[in-house]
Write an enzyme that holds these catalytic residues in place. Structure first.
Site, PDB file in Angstrom:
ATOM      1  N   GLU A  88       3.868  -5.914   7.306  1.00  0.00           N
ATOM      2  CA  GLU A  88       2.869  -4.970   8.118  1.00  0.00           C
ATOM      3  C   GLU A  88       3.266  -4.720   9.522  1.00  0.00           C
ATOM      4  O   GLU A  88       2.860  -3.579  10.087  1.00  0.00           O
ATOM      5  CB  GLU A  88       1.269  -5.394   7.991  1.00  0.00           C
ATOM      6  CG  GLU A  88       0.677  -4.999   6.760  1.00  0.00           C
ATOM      7  CD  GLU A  88       0.869  -6.107   5.716  1.00  0.00           C
ATOM      8  OE1 GLU A  88       1.902  -6.976   6.023  1.00  0.00           O
ATOM      9  OE2 GLU A  88       0.217  -6.176   4.674  1.00  0.00           O
ATOM     10  N   ALA A  91       0.909  -1.143   0.009  1.00  0.00           N
ATOM     11  CA  ALA A  91      -0.082  -0.003   0.047  1.00  0.00           C
ATOM     12  C   ALA A  91       0.955   1.237  -0.018  1.00  0.00           C
ATOM     13  O   ALA A  91       2.122   1.154   0.472  1.00  0.00           O
ATOM     14  CB  ALA A  91      -0.961   0.267   1.192  1.00  0.00           C
ATOM     15  N   GLU A 130      -0.790  -9.218  -1.320  1.00  0.00           N
ATOM     16  CA  GLU A 130      -2.128  -9.396  -1.229  1.00  0.00           C
ATOM     17  C   GLU A 130      -3.266  -9.380  -2.439  1.00  0.00           C
ATOM     18  O   GLU A 130      -3.990 -10.098  -2.710  1.00  0.00           O
ATOM     19  CB  GLU A 130      -2.925  -8.304   0.047  1.00  0.00           C
ATOM     20  CG  GLU A 130      -2.515  -8.777   1.173  1.00  0.00           C
ATOM     21  CD  GLU A 130      -2.767  -7.824   2.312  1.00  0.00           C
ATOM     22  OE1 GLU A 130      -2.780  -6.696   2.115  1.00  0.00           O
ATOM     23  OE2 GLU A 130      -3.536  -8.138   3.314  1.00  0.00           O
ATOM     24  N   GLY A 187       0.162  -4.959   0.940  1.00  0.00           N
ATOM     25  CA  GLY A 187      -1.004  -4.913  -0.087  1.00  0.00           C
ATOM     26  C   GLY A 187      -0.543  -5.396  -1.559  1.00  0.00           C
ATOM     27  O   GLY A 187      -1.449  -6.041  -2.375  1.00  0.00           O
TER      28      GLY A 187
HETATM   29  N1  DAK Z   1       4.772   3.431  -0.336  1.00  0.00           N
HETATM   30  C1  DAK Z   1       5.044   4.622  -1.064  1.00  0.00           C
HETATM   31  N2  DAK Z   1       6.252   4.605  -1.521  1.00  0.00           N
HETATM   32  C2  DAK Z   1       7.093   3.776  -1.663  1.00  0.00           C
HETATM   33  C3  DAK Z   1       6.676   2.398  -1.171  1.00  0.00           C
HETATM   34  C4  DAK Z   1       5.273   2.301  -0.669  1.00  0.00           C
HETATM   35  N3  DAK Z   1       4.958   1.139   0.078  1.00  0.00           N
HETATM   36  N4  DAK Z   1       7.647   1.495  -1.426  1.00  0.00           N
HETATM   37  C5  DAK Z   1       8.849   2.098  -2.085  1.00  0.00           C
HETATM   38  N5  DAK Z   1       8.315   3.454  -2.247  1.00  0.00           N
HETATM   39  C6  DAK Z   1       9.094   4.426  -2.901  1.00  0.00           C
HETATM   40  C7  DAK Z   1      10.246   4.991  -2.050  1.00  0.00           C
HETATM   41  O1  DAK Z   1       9.865   5.784  -0.733  1.00  0.00           O
HETATM   42  C8  DAK Z   1      10.965   5.622  -2.853  1.00  0.00           C
HETATM   43  O2  DAK Z   1      10.776   6.964  -3.124  1.00  0.00           O
HETATM   44  P1  DAK Z   1      11.810   8.281  -3.314  1.00  0.00           P
HETATM   45  O3  DAK Z   1      12.311   8.201  -1.871  1.00  0.00           O
HETATM   46  O4  DAK Z   1      12.489   7.843  -4.582  1.00  0.00           O
HETATM   47  O5  DAK Z   1      10.857   9.362  -3.358  1.00  0.00           O
HETATM   48  C9  DAK Z   1      10.755   4.840  -4.095  1.00  0.00           C
HETATM   49  O6  DAK Z   1       9.781   3.970  -3.837  1.00  0.00           O
HETATM   50  C10 DAK Z   1      12.087   3.565  -4.049  1.00  0.00           C
HETATM   51  O7  DAK Z   1      12.258   2.819  -2.990  1.00  0.00           O
HETATM   52  P2  DAK Z   1      13.570   2.658  -2.354  1.00  0.00           P
HETATM   53  O8  DAK Z   1      14.421   3.594  -2.627  1.00  0.00           O
HETATM   54  O9  DAK Z   1      13.191   2.373  -0.929  1.00  0.00           O
HETATM   55  O10 DAK Z   1      14.041   1.353  -3.081  1.00  0.00           O
HETATM   56  P3  DAK Z   1      15.051   0.180  -2.536  1.00  0.00           P
HETATM   57  O11 DAK Z   1      15.296  -0.521  -3.750  1.00  0.00           O
HETATM   58  O12 DAK Z   1      16.007   0.707  -1.727  1.00  0.00           O
HETATM   59  O13 DAK Z   1      13.815  -0.661  -1.632  1.00  0.00           O
HETATM   60  C11 DAK Z   1      11.923  -1.812  -1.055  1.00  0.00           C
HETATM   61  C12 DAK Z   1      12.934  -1.292  -1.971  1.00  0.00           C
HETATM   62  C13 DAK Z   1      10.715  -2.298  -1.422  1.00  0.00           C
HETATM   63  C14 DAK Z   1      12.733  -2.832   0.004  1.00  0.00           C
HETATM   64  C15 DAK Z   1      11.567  -0.531  -0.152  1.00  0.00           C
HETATM   65  O14 DAK Z   1      11.088   0.414  -1.048  1.00  0.00           O
HETATM   66  C16 DAK Z   1      10.567  -0.831   1.101  1.00  0.00           C
HETATM   67  O15 DAK Z   1      10.797  -1.355   2.054  1.00  0.00           O
HETATM   68  N6  DAK Z   1       9.360  -0.077   0.700  1.00  0.00           N
HETATM   69  C17 DAK Z   1       8.306  -0.342   1.644  1.00  0.00           C
HETATM   70  C18 DAK Z   1       7.630  -1.775   1.544  1.00  0.00           C
HETATM   71  C19 DAK Z   1       6.657  -1.849   2.497  1.00  0.00           C
HETATM   72  O16 DAK Z   1       6.916  -1.706   3.867  1.00  0.00           O
HETATM   73  N7  DAK Z   1       5.410  -1.822   1.853  1.00  0.00           N
HETATM   74  C20 DAK Z   1       4.082  -1.696   2.792  1.00  0.00           C
HETATM   75  C21 DAK Z   1       3.781  -2.968   3.267  1.00  0.00           C
HETATM   76  S1  DAK Z   1       2.481  -2.596   4.232  1.00  0.00           S
HETATM   77  C22 DAK Z   1      -4.585  -1.579   5.234  1.00  0.00           C
HETATM   78  C23 DAK Z   1      -4.601  -1.539   3.905  1.00  0.00           C
HETATM   79  C24 DAK Z   1      -3.389  -1.888   3.226  1.00  0.00           C
HETATM   80  C25 DAK Z   1      -2.279  -2.295   4.187  1.00  0.00           C
HETATM   81  C26 DAK Z   1      -2.646  -2.297   5.541  1.00  0.00           C
HETATM   82  C27 DAK Z   1      -3.776  -1.829   6.100  1.00  0.00           C
HETATM   83  N8  DAK Z   1      -5.864  -0.853   5.944  1.00  0.00           N
HETATM   84  C28 DAK Z   1      -6.918  -0.077   5.121  1.00  0.00           C
HETATM   85  C29 DAK Z   1      -6.024  -1.162   7.238  1.00  0.00           C
HETATM   86  C30 DAK Z   1      -1.289  -2.751   3.561  1.00  0.00           C
HETATM   87  C31 DAK Z   1      -0.233  -2.417   4.039  1.00  0.00           C
HETATM   88  C32 DAK Z   1       1.067  -2.776   3.259  1.00  0.00           C
HETATM   89  O17 DAK Z   1       1.123  -2.771   2.101  1.00  0.00           O
END
Ligand code: DAK
Length: 261
Positions: free
Chosen positions: A136, A68, A116, A113
């Site tokens: 998450e 997400a 998912e 997400g």
């Molecule tokens: N959201 C927004 N931007 C993101 C992103 C994300 N999930 N993932 C990556 N980006 C952006 C980064 O901020 C970065 O942007 P800039 O800084 O260049 O502006 C760009 O994408 C490139 O990312 P990185 O520089 O971090 O790239 P790396 O290769 O170094 O790392 C990575 C890749 C995938 C390991 C890292 O980006 C990362 O850890 N990203 C976050 C992964 C994550 O935690 N995703 C969220 C999972 S939790 C709900 C609804 C839905 C959900 C929960 C509740 N409710 C309605 C209750 C879902 C939750 C989730 O999905």
């Protein structure tokens, strides 16, 4: 087809492709993107020449969807969070219940997400560089798009709890061992393999394909009796032109020409 802002949709005679197109954010799913995914699916299913199936993937070579979009999360609060969860679940359920098969072509990170969404698809083909996980808990969240429900179905309770409780990211080969993905292929043959699978499915009886999806989904729906649904589907198929054509083609040793009726 509508021109969308966050996704691209291409349809040829037999296959529709939906590409999440936010590569700068690693195809993270914001509210608008999820809305567009649902609208694109509706449009594809309403096409006069409905394709045999859909490939869902991410743009670029780094991500299917890195979860997400986290940027707006801190300001959502209780009601905003619930609204986001409801919208996502409705759209993801629509994919799961699509009458034509949807393959997630996982071409990189599929996290939170993003995974998912891939789990709401009927099949998952991953490239060797794909990485998957449910991070998450690391962010102070429970999953919002049904990972606590779909993940145990695919890989069992113990392994699902392991991934959810540790927030560990796994490689494609491990996802294959766990049964989370159907196959792992080289990145440059990912699309080709998905097309091949959909062409195989496209040569089969469309009505039977739709009913198989419906009955397998019924197995997981506590409100339905999957065995009864299967009986219904069997009767429906027995009464179809597809059945007449399929059996005639077999007897006449020729390729069947199904109409989905
Ligand atoms: N959201 C927004 N931007 C993101 C992103 C994300 N999930 N993932 C990556 N980006 C952006 C980064 O901020 C970065 O942007 P800039 O800084 O260049 O502006 C760009 O994408 C490139 O990312 P990185 O520089 O971090 O790239 P790396 O290769 O170094 O790392 C990575 C890749 C995938 C390991 C890292 O980006 C990362 O850890 N990203 C976050 C992964 C994550 O935690 N995703 C969220 C999972 S939790 C709900 C609804 C839905 C959900 C929960 C509740 N409710 C309605 C209750 C879902 C939750 C989730 O999905």
């Amino acid at each position: 087809m509508t021109k969308f802002e966050n996704i691209e949709v291409a349809v040829d005679a037999k296959i529709a492709t939906i590409t999440i197109n936010r590569p700068k954010a690693l195809n993270a799913l914001n509210y608008e993107t999820i809305e567009e995914l649902g609208n694109a699916l509706d449009e594809i299913l309403n096409l006069e020449n409905r394709p045999a199936g859909i490939i869902l993937t991410g743009s670029g070579d780094k991500a299917f969807a890195a979860g997400a979009d986290l940027k707006k999360f801190p300001e959502l609060g209780f009601e905003g969070g619930k609204q986001l969860s409801k919208q996502g679940n409705e759209v993801f359920n629509k994919f799961e219940n699509s009458p034509i098969p949807v393959i997630a072509a996982i071409n990189g990170f599929a996290l939170g997400g993003g995974l998912e969404l891939a789990m709401a698809c009927h099949l998952r083909i991953a490239s060797f560089n794909a990485k998957m996980g449910q991070p998450e808990a690391k962010l102070g969240l429970t999953p919002g798009y049904a990972a606590t429900q779909r993940l145990p179905r695919y890989i069992g309770k113990a392994q699902a709890l392991y991934l959810l409780l540790t927030a560990e990211m796994i490689k494609a080969e491990r996802a294959l061992e766990l049964g989370l993905v159907n196959e792992v292929v080289e990145a440059d043959s990912l699309r080709e393999r998905c097309v091949e699978i959909l062409n195989t499915i496209g040569g089969l009886a469309p009505l039977a394909i739709t009913e198989i999806i419906r009955c397998v989904n019924a197995y997981y729906d506590p409100k339905l009796d999957g065995y009864e649904e299967e009986v219904e589907s069997f009767g429906k198929c027995m009464d179809s032109k597809d059945l007449q054509e399929g059996v005639s083609a077999f007897m006449e040793k020729r390729k069947a020409n199904f109409t989905g009726e």
